[in-house]
Design a protein around this motif. Structure first.
Motif, PDB file in Angstrom:
ATOM      1  N   LYS A  65     -74.410  67.614 -27.548  1.00  0.00           N
ATOM      2  CA  LYS A  65     -75.654  68.184 -28.086  1.00  0.00           C
ATOM      3  C   LYS A  65     -76.074  69.421 -27.299  1.00  0.00           C
ATOM      4  O   LYS A  65     -76.300  70.494 -27.863  1.00  0.00           O
ATOM      5  N   LYS A  66     -76.173  69.279 -25.976  1.00  0.00           N
ATOM      6  CA  LYS A  66     -76.685  70.380 -25.156  1.00  0.00           C
ATOM      7  C   LYS A  66     -75.645  71.475 -24.911  1.00  0.00           C
ATOM      8  O   LYS A  66     -76.003  72.656 -24.837  1.00  0.00           O
ATOM      9  N   GLY A  67     -74.390  71.088 -24.775  1.00  0.00           N
ATOM     10  CA  GLY A  67     -73.360  72.050 -24.407  1.00  0.00           C
ATOM     11  C   GLY A  67     -72.654  72.718 -25.579  1.00  0.00           C
ATOM     12  O   GLY A  67     -71.982  73.729 -25.393  1.00  0.00           O
ATOM     13  N   TYR A  68     -72.813  72.145 -26.768  1.00  0.00           N
ATOM     14  CA  TYR A  68     -72.111  72.695 -27.927  1.00  0.00           C
ATOM     15  C   TYR A  68     -73.066  72.927 -29.110  1.00  0.00           C
ATOM     16  O   TYR A  68     -73.250  74.061 -29.543  1.00  0.00           O
ATOM     17  N   TRP A  69     -73.650  71.868 -29.638  1.00  0.00           N
ATOM     18  CA  TRP A  69     -74.515  71.969 -30.823  1.00  0.00           C
ATOM     19  C   TRP A  69     -75.657  72.963 -30.601  1.00  0.00           C
ATOM     20  O   TRP A  69     -75.873  73.864 -31.409  1.00  0.00           O
ATOM     21  N   ASP A  70     -76.376  72.796 -29.509  1.00  0.00           N
ATOM     22  CA  ASP A  70     -77.508  73.684 -29.232  1.00  0.00           C
ATOM     23  C   ASP A  70     -77.048  75.115 -28.920  1.00  0.00           C
ATOM     24  O   ASP A  70     -77.697  76.075 -29.339  1.00  0.00           O
ATOM     25  N   VAL A  71     -75.941  75.261 -28.202  1.00  0.00           N
ATOM     26  CA  VAL A  71     -75.447  76.579 -27.809  1.00  0.00           C
ATOM     27  C   VAL A  71     -75.064  77.416 -29.034  1.00  0.00           C
ATOM     28  O   VAL A  71     -75.349  78.609 -29.088  1.00  0.00           O
ATOM     29  N   ILE A  72     -74.459  76.770 -30.037  1.00  0.00           N
ATOM     30  CA  ILE A  72     -74.062  77.512 -31.236  1.00  0.00           C
ATOM     31  C   ILE A  72     -75.197  77.593 -32.260  1.00  0.00           C
ATOM     32  O   ILE A  72     -75.021  78.159 -33.333  1.00  0.00           O
ATOM     33  N   ARG A  73     -76.334  77.018 -31.892  1.00  0.00           N
ATOM     34  CA  ARG A  73     -77.525  77.010 -32.750  1.00  0.00           C
ATOM     35  C   ARG A  73     -77.217  76.428 -34.131  1.00  0.00           C
ATOM     36  O   ARG A  73     -77.565  76.974 -35.176  1.00  0.00           O
ATOM     37  N   ALA A  74     -76.550  75.299 -34.109  1.00  0.00           N
ATOM     38  CA  ALA A  74     -76.088  74.652 -35.337  1.00  0.00           C
ATOM     39  C   ALA A  74     -77.234  74.297 -36.282  1.00  0.00           C
ATOM     40  O   ALA A  74     -77.050  74.309 -37.494  1.00  0.00           O
ATOM     41  N   ASP A  75     -78.412  74.009 -35.730  1.00  0.00           N
ATOM     42  CA  ASP A  75     -79.553  73.700 -36.596  1.00  0.00           C
ATOM     43  C   ASP A  75     -79.965  74.902 -37.444  1.00  0.00           C
ATOM     44  O   ASP A  75     -80.672  74.736 -38.438  1.00  0.00           O
ATOM     45  N   SER A  76     -79.510  76.105 -37.077  1.00  0.00           N
ATOM     46  CA  SER A  76     -79.819  77.318 -37.836  1.00  0.00           C
ATOM     47  C   SER A  76     -78.725  77.684 -38.840  1.00  0.00           C
ATOM     48  O   SER A  76     -78.854  78.670 -39.558  1.00  0.00           O
ATOM     49  N   LEU A  77     -77.649  76.908 -38.859  1.00  0.00           N
ATOM     50  CA  LEU A  77     -76.530  77.195 -39.748  1.00  0.00           C
ATOM     51  C   LEU A  77     -76.614  76.319 -41.001  1.00  0.00           C
ATOM     52  O   LEU A  77     -77.086  75.185 -40.928  1.00  0.00           O
ATOM     53  N   PRO A  78     -76.124  76.823 -42.124  1.00  0.00           N
ATOM     54  CA  PRO A  78     -76.160  76.011 -43.350  1.00  0.00           C
ATOM     55  C   PRO A  78     -75.206  74.820 -43.261  1.00  0.00           C
ATOM     56  O   PRO A  78     -74.272  74.809 -42.449  1.00  0.00           O
ATOM     57  N   HIS A  79     -75.469  73.857 -44.134  1.00  0.00           N
ATOM     58  CA  HIS A  79     -74.658  72.648 -44.231  1.00  0.00           C
ATOM     59  C   HIS A  79     -73.184  73.017 -44.363  1.00  0.00           C
ATOM     60  O   HIS A  79     -72.843  73.975 -45.039  1.00  0.00           O
ATOM     61  N   SER A  80     -72.341  72.289 -43.753  1.00  0.00           N
ATOM     62  CA  SER A  80     -70.890  72.460 -43.673  1.00  0.00           C
ATOM     63  C   SER A  80     -70.515  73.483 -42.603  1.00  0.00           C
ATOM     64  O   SER A  80     -69.656  73.209 -41.777  1.00  0.00           O
ATOM     65  N   LEU A  81     -71.149  74.648 -42.600  1.00  0.00           N
ATOM     66  CA  LEU A  81     -70.842  75.643 -41.571  1.00  0.00           C
ATOM     67  C   LEU A  81     -71.231  75.104 -40.200  1.00  0.00           C
ATOM     68  O   LEU A  81     -70.524  75.347 -39.216  1.00  0.00           O
ATOM     69  N   ASP A  82     -72.326  74.362 -40.120  1.00  0.00           N
ATOM     70  CA  ASP A  82     -72.743  73.787 -38.833  1.00  0.00           C
ATOM     71  C   ASP A  82     -71.653  72.882 -38.274  1.00  0.00           C
ATOM     72  O   ASP A  82     -71.283  72.983 -37.110  1.00  0.00           O
ATOM     73  N   LEU A  83     -71.089  72.022 -39.109  1.00  0.00           N
ATOM     74  CA  LEU A  83     -70.026  71.109 -38.664  1.00  0.00           C
ATOM     75  C   LEU A  83     -68.774  71.879 -38.251  1.00  0.00           C
ATOM     76  O   LEU A  83     -68.171  71.595 -37.213  1.00  0.00           O
ATOM     77  N   ILE A  84     -68.399  72.873 -39.036  1.00  0.00           N
ATOM     78  CA  ILE A  84     -67.164  73.609 -38.767  1.00  0.00           C
ATOM     79  C   ILE A  84     -67.260  74.399 -37.464  1.00  0.00           C
ATOM     80  O   ILE A  84     -66.333  74.385 -36.651  1.00  0.00           O
ATOM     81  N   VAL A  85     -68.380  75.055 -37.235  1.00  0.00           N
ATOM     82  CA  VAL A  85     -68.534  75.828 -36.001  1.00  0.00           C
ATOM     83  C   VAL A  85     -68.711  74.874 -34.808  1.00  0.00           C
ATOM     84  O   VAL A  85     -68.194  75.132 -33.720  1.00  0.00           O
ATOM     85  N   PHE A  86     -69.400  73.764 -35.017  1.00  0.00           N
ATOM     86  CA  PHE A  86     -69.566  72.762 -33.954  1.00  0.00           C
ATOM     87  C   PHE A  86     -68.210  72.210 -33.513  1.00  0.00           C
ATOM     88  O   PHE A  86     -67.914  72.147 -32.311  1.00  0.00           O
ATOM     89  N   ASP A  87     -67.369  71.826 -34.466  1.00  0.00           N
ATOM     90  CA  ASP A  87     -66.054  71.301 -34.110  1.00  0.00           C
ATOM     91  C   ASP A  87     -65.232  72.359 -33.380  1.00  0.00           C
ATOM     92  O   ASP A  87     -64.547  72.056 -32.406  1.00  0.00           O
ATOM     93  N   ALA A  88     -65.320  73.605 -33.836  1.00  0.00           N
ATOM     94  CA  ALA A  88     -64.603  74.688 -33.145  1.00  0.00           C
ATOM     95  C   ALA A  88     -65.120  74.856 -31.723  1.00  0.00           C
ATOM     96  O   ALA A  88     -64.349  75.098 -30.795  1.00  0.00           O
ATOM     97  N   ALA A  89     -66.425  74.699 -31.534  1.00  0.00           N
ATOM     98  CA  ALA A  89     -67.011  74.824 -30.195  1.00  0.00           C
ATOM     99  C   ALA A  89     -66.484  73.737 -29.266  1.00  0.00           C
ATOM    100  O   ALA A  89     -66.139  74.009 -28.110  1.00  0.00           O
ATOM    101  N   VAL A  90     -66.403  72.515 -29.779  1.00  0.00           N
ATOM    102  CA  VAL A  90     -65.895  71.412 -28.961  1.00  0.00           C
ATOM    103  C   VAL A  90     -64.417  71.636 -28.641  1.00  0.00           C
ATOM    104  O   VAL A  90     -63.976  71.417 -27.516  1.00  0.00           O
ATOM    105  N   ASN A  91     -63.661  72.119 -29.597  1.00  0.00           N
ATOM    106  CA  ASN A  91     -62.216  72.270 -29.435  1.00  0.00           C
ATOM    107  C   ASN A  91     -61.821  73.534 -28.665  1.00  0.00           C
ATOM    108  O   ASN A  91     -60.856  73.520 -27.901  1.00  0.00           O
ATOM    109  N   HIS A  92     -62.570  74.618 -28.851  1.00  0.00           N
ATOM    110  CA  HIS A  92     -62.183  75.910 -28.263  1.00  0.00           C
ATOM    111  C   HIS A  92     -63.214  76.493 -27.302  1.00  0.00           C
ATOM    112  O   HIS A  92     -62.960  77.528 -26.704  1.00  0.00           O
ATOM    113  N   GLY A  93     -64.379  75.884 -27.229  1.00  0.00           N
ATOM    114  CA  GLY A  93     -65.483  76.432 -26.441  1.00  0.00           C
ATOM    115  C   GLY A  93     -66.460  77.161 -27.354  1.00  0.00           C
ATOM    116  O   GLY A  93     -66.053  77.744 -28.367  1.00  0.00           O
ATOM    117  N   PRO A  94     -67.742  77.132 -27.019  1.00  0.00           N
ATOM    118  CA  PRO A  94     -68.754  77.754 -27.874  1.00  0.00           C
ATOM    119  C   PRO A  94     -68.541  79.242 -28.123  1.00  0.00           C
ATOM    120  O   PRO A  94     -68.719  79.713 -29.252  1.00  0.00           O
TER     121      PRO A  94
END
Length: 193
Positions: A65-94
């Motif tokens: 939550k703090k190191g990936y979701w919040d850093v990529i500001r996923a709450d500001s991204l539309p549905h589906s894009l939030d998940l895709i960028v979040f997974d990329a952040a976890v896998n490759h870094g934010p």
């Protein structure tokens, strides 16, 4: 998508404890590397006595939550894009995840000024995302067609990233099928694309 739902999906990709000698990430638990855990301890997100081996699910959730979701500001991204960028952040870094998004935004919004691909999700990047959403609403296309296209473009950028990883280090080729099948294809399905 809400964080809890996205967390469960990404956690399924990451799994539990792993220490594959060929994996450049080293020992991980719930997808958390030793260096990520040390950083989380320094920031006070996790107690100092937590190790990769004894990392609990709640610890991983806090780090995600703090190191990936919040850093990529996923709450500001539309549905589906939030998940895709979040997974990329976890896998490759934010930063890399945001760069993948910025590259995709530049390819879609060719008529406007290009975003600097800097890995920072600031006002210009968020405005570009809102522009795509706005264009979606003003078009006769299938609802959310441009957001879907943006999501797929980010996924294709990930395929290119995985390919470049292998080109730089042939020892990583053994992970390619899993990266594509278990990350890109399943993520596309989980995102409803």
């Amino acid at each position: 998508m809400k964080f809890d739902d996205a967390f469960k999906i990404v956690l399924d990709f990451e799994g539990g404890y792993s220490n594959d000698p060929a994996d450049k990430g080293g020992a991980t638990n719930y997808g958390i590397t030793a260096s990520t855990l040390e950083s989380a301890k320094t920031k006070g997100w996790v107690q100092s006595n937590v190790t990769i081996r004894n990392l609990k699910l709640d610890h991983a959730k806090t780090i995600y939550k703090k190191g990936y979701w919040d850093v990529i500001r996923a709450d500001s991204l539309p549905h589906s894009l939030d998940l895709i960028v979040f997974d990329a952040a976890v896998n490759h870094g934010p930063n890399t995840a945001i760069k993948l998004l910025q590259q995709s935004l530049n390819s879609i919004l060719k008529s406007g000024p290009s975003l600097v691909v800097d890995g920072i999700i600031g006002p210009k990047t968020l405005t570009a995302v809102k522009d795509v959403v706005s264009m979606d609403h003003n078009m006769w296309l299938q609802p959310n067609a441009l957001v879907r296209y943006l999501c797929i473009d980010v996924l294709m950028n990930r395929v290119e990233l995985y390919t470049s990883i292998i080109e730089k280090d042939k020892s990583q080729e053994r992970f390619f099928k899993g990266w594509i099948t278990n990350r890109v294809v399943k993520l596309k399905q989980q995102a409803g694309l």
